[in-house]
Design a protein around this motif. Structure first.
Motif, PDB file in Angstrom:
ATOM      1  N   GLY A  78       0.772  -1.590   0.349  1.00  0.00           N
ATOM      2  CA  GLY A  78       0.172   0.067  -0.239  1.00  0.00           C
ATOM      3  C   GLY A  78       0.801   0.907  -0.411  1.00  0.00           C
ATOM      4  O   GLY A  78       0.092   2.353   0.118  1.00  0.00           O
ATOM      5  N   HIS A  79       2.501   0.622   0.242  1.00  0.00           N
ATOM      6  CA  HIS A  79       2.863   2.182  -0.299  1.00  0.00           C
ATOM      7  C   HIS A  79       3.080   3.104  -1.254  1.00  0.00           C
ATOM      8  O   HIS A  79       3.955   2.756  -2.064  1.00  0.00           O
ATOM      9  CB  HIS A  79       4.597   1.878   0.300  1.00  0.00           C
ATOM     10  CG  HIS A  79       5.194   2.643   0.733  1.00  0.00           C
ATOM     11  ND1 HIS A  79       6.666   3.140   0.639  1.00  0.00           N
ATOM     12  CD2 HIS A  79       4.742   3.709   1.488  1.00  0.00           C
ATOM     13  CE1 HIS A  79       6.924   4.170   1.018  1.00  0.00           C
ATOM     14  NE2 HIS A  79       6.132   4.900   1.794  1.00  0.00           N
ATOM     15  N   ALA A  80       1.798   4.467  -1.348  1.00  0.00           N
ATOM     16  CA  ALA A  80       2.545   5.286  -2.756  1.00  0.00           C
ATOM     17  C   ALA A  80       3.270   5.759  -2.439  1.00  0.00           C
ATOM     18  O   ALA A  80       1.704   7.302  -2.402  1.00  0.00           O
ATOM     19  CB  ALA A  80       0.627   4.724  -3.237  1.00  0.00           C
ATOM     20  N   ASP A 229      14.382   2.951  -9.021  1.00  0.00           N
ATOM     21  CA  ASP A 229      13.250   1.938  -8.796  1.00  0.00           C
ATOM     22  C   ASP A 229      12.203   3.243  -8.575  1.00  0.00           C
ATOM     23  O   ASP A 229      13.335   4.371  -8.249  1.00  0.00           O
ATOM     24  CB  ASP A 229      13.152   1.776  -7.258  1.00  0.00           C
ATOM     25  CG  ASP A 229      12.051   0.860  -6.515  1.00  0.00           C
ATOM     26  OD1 ASP A 229      10.823   0.628  -7.506  1.00  0.00           O
ATOM     27  OD2 ASP A 229      11.356   0.875  -5.625  1.00  0.00           O
ATOM     28  N   LEU A 230      11.408   3.526  -9.211  1.00  0.00           N
ATOM     29  CA  LEU A 230      10.498   4.670  -9.597  1.00  0.00           C
ATOM     30  C   LEU A 230       9.192   4.562  -9.476  1.00  0.00           C
ATOM     31  O   LEU A 230       8.610   3.374  -9.182  1.00  0.00           O
ATOM     32  CB  LEU A 230      10.823   5.442 -10.945  1.00  0.00           C
ATOM     33  CG  LEU A 230      11.776   5.641 -11.522  1.00  0.00           C
ATOM     34  CD1 LEU A 230      12.089   5.672 -12.760  1.00  0.00           C
ATOM     35  CD2 LEU A 230      12.941   6.977 -10.699  1.00  0.00           C
ATOM     36  N   PRO A 231       8.493   6.105  -8.920  1.00  0.00           N
ATOM     37  CA  PRO A 231       7.053   5.860  -8.117  1.00  0.00           C
ATOM     38  C   PRO A 231       6.728   4.710  -9.586  1.00  0.00           C
ATOM     39  O   PRO A 231       6.725   4.641 -11.062  1.00  0.00           O
ATOM     40  CB  PRO A 231       6.391   6.658  -8.368  1.00  0.00           C
ATOM     41  CG  PRO A 231       7.991   8.052  -8.504  1.00  0.00           C
ATOM     42  CD  PRO A 231       8.635   6.878  -8.239  1.00  0.00           C
ATOM     43  N   GLY A 232       5.283   4.262  -8.637  1.00  0.00           N
ATOM     44  CA  GLY A 232       3.936   3.293 -10.122  1.00  0.00           C
ATOM     45  C   GLY A 232       3.441   4.146 -11.147  1.00  0.00           C
ATOM     46  O   GLY A 232       3.574   5.395 -11.022  1.00  0.00           O
ATOM     47  N   ILE A 233       3.829   3.818 -12.270  1.00  0.00           N
ATOM     48  CA  ILE A 233       2.821   4.600 -13.517  1.00  0.00           C
ATOM     49  C   ILE A 233       2.094   4.739 -13.435  1.00  0.00           C
ATOM     50  O   ILE A 233       1.228   5.562 -14.071  1.00  0.00           O
ATOM     51  CB  ILE A 233       3.088   3.675 -14.610  1.00  0.00           C
ATOM     52  CG1 ILE A 233       1.694   2.419 -14.218  1.00  0.00           C
ATOM     53  CG2 ILE A 233       4.423   3.404 -15.221  1.00  0.00           C
ATOM     54  CD1 ILE A 233       2.796   1.534 -15.880  1.00  0.00           C
ATOM     55  N   ASP A 240       3.771  12.195  -9.908  1.00  0.00           N
ATOM     56  CA  ASP A 240       5.321  10.792  -9.666  1.00  0.00           C
ATOM     57  C   ASP A 240       4.657  10.070 -10.926  1.00  0.00           C
ATOM     58  O   ASP A 240       5.838   9.433 -10.856  1.00  0.00           O
ATOM     59  CB  ASP A 240       4.435  10.265  -8.392  1.00  0.00           C
ATOM     60  CG  ASP A 240       4.298  10.625  -7.201  1.00  0.00           C
ATOM     61  OD1 ASP A 240       5.337  12.277  -7.522  1.00  0.00           O
ATOM     62  OD2 ASP A 240       3.250  10.993  -6.013  1.00  0.00           O
ATOM     63  N   ALA A 241       3.496   9.203 -11.034  1.00  0.00           N
ATOM     64  CA  ALA A 241       3.472   8.353 -12.143  1.00  0.00           C
ATOM     65  C   ALA A 241       4.370   9.562 -13.747  1.00  0.00           C
ATOM     66  O   ALA A 241       4.808   8.731 -14.502  1.00  0.00           O
ATOM     67  CB  ALA A 241       2.187   8.396 -13.002  1.00  0.00           C
ATOM     68  N   GLU A 242       4.435  10.597 -13.856  1.00  0.00           N
ATOM     69  CA  GLU A 242       4.719  11.431 -14.765  1.00  0.00           C
ATOM     70  C   GLU A 242       5.760  10.739 -14.582  1.00  0.00           C
ATOM     71  O   GLU A 242       7.100  11.091 -15.637  1.00  0.00           O
ATOM     72  CB  GLU A 242       3.685  12.343 -15.346  1.00  0.00           C
ATOM     73  CG  GLU A 242       3.126  12.863 -15.910  1.00  0.00           C
ATOM     74  CD  GLU A 242       2.502  14.434 -15.769  1.00  0.00           C
ATOM     75  OE1 GLU A 242       2.809  14.720 -14.947  1.00  0.00           O
ATOM     76  OE2 GLU A 242       1.615  14.725 -16.307  1.00  0.00           O
ATOM     77  N   LEU A 243       6.603  11.346 -13.488  1.00  0.00           N
ATOM     78  CA  LEU A 243       8.358  10.785 -13.871  1.00  0.00           C
ATOM     79  C   LEU A 243       8.705   9.846 -14.090  1.00  0.00           C
ATOM     80  O   LEU A 243      10.252  10.222 -15.045  1.00  0.00           O
ATOM     81  CB  LEU A 243       8.332  11.042 -11.593  1.00  0.00           C
ATOM     82  CG  LEU A 243      10.240  10.850 -11.605  1.00  0.00           C
ATOM     83  CD1 LEU A 243      10.706  11.899 -11.785  1.00  0.00           C
ATOM     84  CD2 LEU A 243      10.034  11.038  -9.593  1.00  0.00           C
ATOM     85  N   THR A 244       7.817   8.917 -13.797  1.00  0.00           N
ATOM     86  CA  THR A 244       8.605   7.417 -14.474  1.00  0.00           C
ATOM     87  C   THR A 244       8.440   7.328 -15.915  1.00  0.00           C
ATOM     88  O   THR A 244      10.186   6.544 -16.538  1.00  0.00           O
ATOM     89  CB  THR A 244       7.624   6.408 -13.434  1.00  0.00           C
ATOM     90  OG1 THR A 244       7.642   5.915 -12.434  1.00  0.00           O
ATOM     91  CG2 THR A 244       8.026   4.541 -14.189  1.00  0.00           C
TER      92      THR A 244
END
Length: 816
Positions: A78-80, A229-233, A240-244
């Motif tokens: 659950g770690h978003a 390791d990057l945030p989820g898409i 955060d998703a755009e970062l990936t």
């Protein structure tokens, strides 16, 4: 840091020199060198960045922990968060951690996104302690209602919210409202990497960290390998998703471990499909993609999931089987860690999972691994009944079942669990790639990309050399060849003239000649202005006088007589303007055309060959006179037609007939000139109704077409005649050439020798550089990817073909 072999130390300069030689050849500058630049950058780059990309809770962090065989990254379903983790190499005892915190604004955005997913309507102002406390209570209530963190997605997000709020409260002194503060582990008074990593791994701390940079010792990280390791898409916070996605498209990214969830979800998500598309568009990644279907254990308990996953792999990943893995990161990683524990610490419950095992007064909490371990033992179907006699009792707690089963089965069960998880295979494959295969494959890709460039360049040099070498080596031979070429040179000059003039005329016809367009625009403006001027100054009294003068027996004149005089007067005056402006336009165009001719190579060559332009300029000037006469005659014809009224001038229902009747009524009041003069404004308006459409039609349509056709019918036959005329200049050209040929032949000989030496120098330079690159490839045992040398003595027929490897690349690397 990348350590290149001694033979490869100059690779960057050598490839740059090849590209520079290519750019020096104008005929070859269009060759695309993007792939070469990209592959060179990867081959010599000090870092090789491997991005672990995938959806939220896909298991990226757990896989990295499994690769490094240590619990380094925080991993929870659950770690978003938007945490970026970079793991780089450090020598033993030199490990360190650099921590960069989220800003208060970024944390608020994440809290807002989680609250929206949890349908929490409370005001979100985390700077107020009461709001912070209220949000945490709501999150705990939702977590309790769901029955624990592992029970549902909602529960996982509630847990993530709690961790985020706790992290903000516990680290408030380190969090800036809008900036990202960075701290070394010494600023936290951590004495070693283990303490710093333990702090960063704690859920509440990890949740408020933007970036964590680990520098630790592990053989996998040597040679500049960086695990990211990057945030989820599909992270709750869009940026955060755009970062990936940005990192996937970043040219610095060298490889991607794509962690996919169809094993647990059944299908590819929209975000996962977009991820694959963006990977394919990055030339820095190429085929360096590893596909990991994590949570494979879910398919052990659901035959439909297993079948859907198999179908997906067959249809969409058929070509990637050699880099496709099925893993259970949770079981594999913790299984390997449990092997280091014993009954004394209850196989990790009192050590590895101590923070997860809390006594609530009724019974202990159960770590997620323990639940999945018990499930594996009871329902996976992976364990042989003859080898493992395992029972999971309902009257025992999950933790009690776990401890008892391990006491009974021990290491053999853990080994089977690890094997079934696929983690060992994944680790071996990735480790083998990064430590053995990576460097030779990067150099092989560079050689593949360089091959067409080198073939093109070497063939170009050899062709230049042969062309120059085939030239006569003495003055008499050169003179003879030059005379033989003379007739062909004249023919080519005539063709060039014809082609040029035809193009120039076509530009006029298609409105592409800016000079002509500007002059014709001025002609149209001058015609309109003159028409307006004539209408505004037309004198009825003068027309009346002219009409009565023509008929001496009469003292009065009809309205029609006035209109007749006006039609003749206006038409003749407009003819003068149109003819004058047409002559100016044609004169300007021919001046422009002559200037364009003088600037052409064929004109200069013609003058050089025959000692003049063979009468070309005078012919064009003579033609100008003919075109002027033709255009003036066309202008006269065009304006002569203005004398006739427009076809609908007297039509019923038109404004012109209405105006005519109105004027007639006004002029019939008396029989002297006074009534005519009083009707002068109305007569001018009547004339305007007729002349304005006629003039507009002429300047907008008919006259331009007439001019275009006049130019074509005069110029195109002329250039055909001139083409023939140039061919007839052979005797004159020969006579003129004989006067200067001795000097020109000597100059040509000298020039040929200089050019030949230049080509030889280029060939030597090219061969030296290519030999250096080939030495590097030989040192990497990539002999079959040797680049071609430029050999001026024999034809280059080397064709490079991508061959299948005859031996395993790992075996080749072992030989280096």
């Amino acid at each position: 840091m990348t350590q290149l072999l001694p033979q490869c130390q100059q690779l960057q300069n050598q490839v740059d020199r090849i590209l520079e030689l290519l750019h020096q050849e104008p005929a070859l500058r269009q060759q695309d060198i993007t792939a070469v630049q990209s592959s060179l950058k990867k081959a010599v780059a000090p870092k090789f960045e491997i991005v672990f990309a995938g959806a939220f809770s896909a298991g990226k962090s757990m896989l990295i922990n499994a690769l490094l065989e240590r619990e380094l990254l925080y991993s929870a379903e659950g770690h978003a968060t938007g945490t970026e983790c970079y793991i780089e190499y450090a020598e033993p005892d030199q490990g360190r951690v650099v921590l960069t915190f989220l800003s208060g604004l970024e944390i608020k955005d994440q809290v807002t996104a989680l609250c929206e997913r949890l349908d929490i309507k409370a005001a979100i102002n985390i700077d107020e302690p009461e709001v912070l406390k209220l949000l945490r209570q709501i999150g705990e209530a939702k977590l309790t209602k769901e029955g624990g963190e592992s029970k549902s997605q909602l529960a996982k997000q509630a847990k993530a919210l709690i961790l985020l709020l706790d992290g903000f409260a516990e680290n408030s002194s380190r969090i800036h409202p809008v900036n990202n503060n960075t701290f070394s582990m010494e600023q936290f008074n951590f004495s070693n990497l283990k303490e710093a990593a333990s702090y960063a791994r704690r859920g509440s701390n990890s949740s408020v960290l933007k970036r964590i940079e680990y520098y630790c010792y592990h053989p996998l990280l040597k040679d500049g390998n960086v695990l990211i390791d990057l945030p989820g898409i599909d992270a709750p916070v869009k940026r955060d998703a755009e970062l990936t996605y940005r990192k996937i498209e970043d040219p610095e990214t060298s490889a991607v471990v794509c962690v996919l969830k169809p094993a647990s979800e059944g299908d590819m998500t929209t975000e996962e499909t977009e991820l694959l598309e963006k990977m394919r568009s990055n030339p820095g990644i190429r085929d360096r993609v590893f596909y990991v279907f994590n949570r494979i254990d879910e398919t052990w308990y659901n035959s439909q999931l297993r079948q859907r996953l198999d179908d997906l792999i067959v249809t969409q990943f058929r070509d990637n089987n050699n880099r496709l893995y099925k893993t259970s990161g949770l079981l594999g990683f913790w299984g390997s860690q449990i092997k280091q524990t014993s009954e004394r610490d209850r196989y990790g419950l009192d050590s590895l999972f101590a923070e997860s095992v809390k006594n609530t007064g009724i019974q202990e909490d159960t770590p997620q691994f323990v639940n999945e371990f018990n499930r594996y033992c009871a329902n996976s179907g992976k364990l042989s009944p003859s080898q493992f006699k395992i029972a999971v009792y309902s009257y025992e707690t999950p933790n009690e079942n776990y401890v008892r089963i391990l006491n009974e089965c021990g290491t053999s069960l853990l080994n089977q669990l690890i094997s079934d998880s696929g983690i060992e295979e994944f680790r071996r494959s990735i480790t083998n790639y990064l430590t053995n295969e990576k460097r030779p494959l990067l150099f092989k890709t560079l050689a593949n990309d360089l091959q067409p460039v080198c073939l093109l360049l070497s063939r170009h040099y050899v062709q230049q050399y042969r062309d120059l070498e085939s030239q006569p080596v003495n003055i008499e031979g050169l003179k003879l060849r030059r005379m033989e070429q003379l007739n062909n040179d004249l023919r080519l000059l005539g063709i060039a003239l014809n082609k040029h003039i035809t193009q120039e005329v076509n530009e006029v016809v298609t409105n592409q000649c800016l000079t002509f367009e500007e002059d014709f625009r001025k002609l149209k403006v001058r015609m309109v202005c003159r028409m307006d001027e004539l209408l505004n100054t037309f004198s009825v009294e003068e027309a009346y006088r002219q009409a009565t003068l023509t008929h001496p027996r009469n003292s009065t004149a009809p309205l029609l007589a006035i209109l007749v005089e006006a039609f003749y007067y206006l038409s003749n005056e407009l003819e003068e303007v149109l003819a004058e402006e047409s002559e100016r336009t044609i004169a300007n165009y021919f001046a422009y055309l002559l200037e364009r001719i003088r600037r052409q190579d064929y004109y200069r060559d013609l003058c050089r060959l025959v000692g003049g332009d063979a009468g070309l300029e005078q012919t064009v000037k003579n033609l100008e006179v003919q075109v002027q006469q033709a255009v003036r005659a066309a202008a006269s014809t065009e304006c002569d037609r203005f004398v006739r009224e427009s076809p609908r001038f007297y039509d019923e229902g038109t404004f012109s007939i209405y105006q005519f009747r109105k004027v007639l009524q006004q002029t019939s009041q008396s029989f002297d000139c006074i009534s005519m003069k009083d009707a002068e404004p109305a007569i001018r308006q009547l004339l305007k109704l007729d002349f304005e459409p006629k003039v507009k039609h002429t300047i907008q349509s008919t006259f331009r077409q007439t001019v275009n056709q006049t130019l074509k019918t005069h110029l195109l036959p002329l250039v055909k005649q001139q083409e023939e005329m140039i061919l007839q200049q052979y005797n004159r050209a020969r006579s003129h050439l004989e006067k200067t040929l001795e000097r020109e032949a000597q100059e040509q000989l000298d020039s040929n020798q200089i050019q030949l030496q230049e080509v030889q120098d280029k060939i030597a330079d090219y061969n030296e550089v290519v030999s250096g690159i080939n030495s590097c490839l030989q040192a990497m045992l990539l002999d079959r990817y040797q680049l071609p040398l430029a050999n001026s003595q024999e034809a280059i027929e080397v064709e490079f073909v991508e061959e299948e490897e005859d031996v395993e690349l790992a075996e080749v690397v072992e030989m280096i």
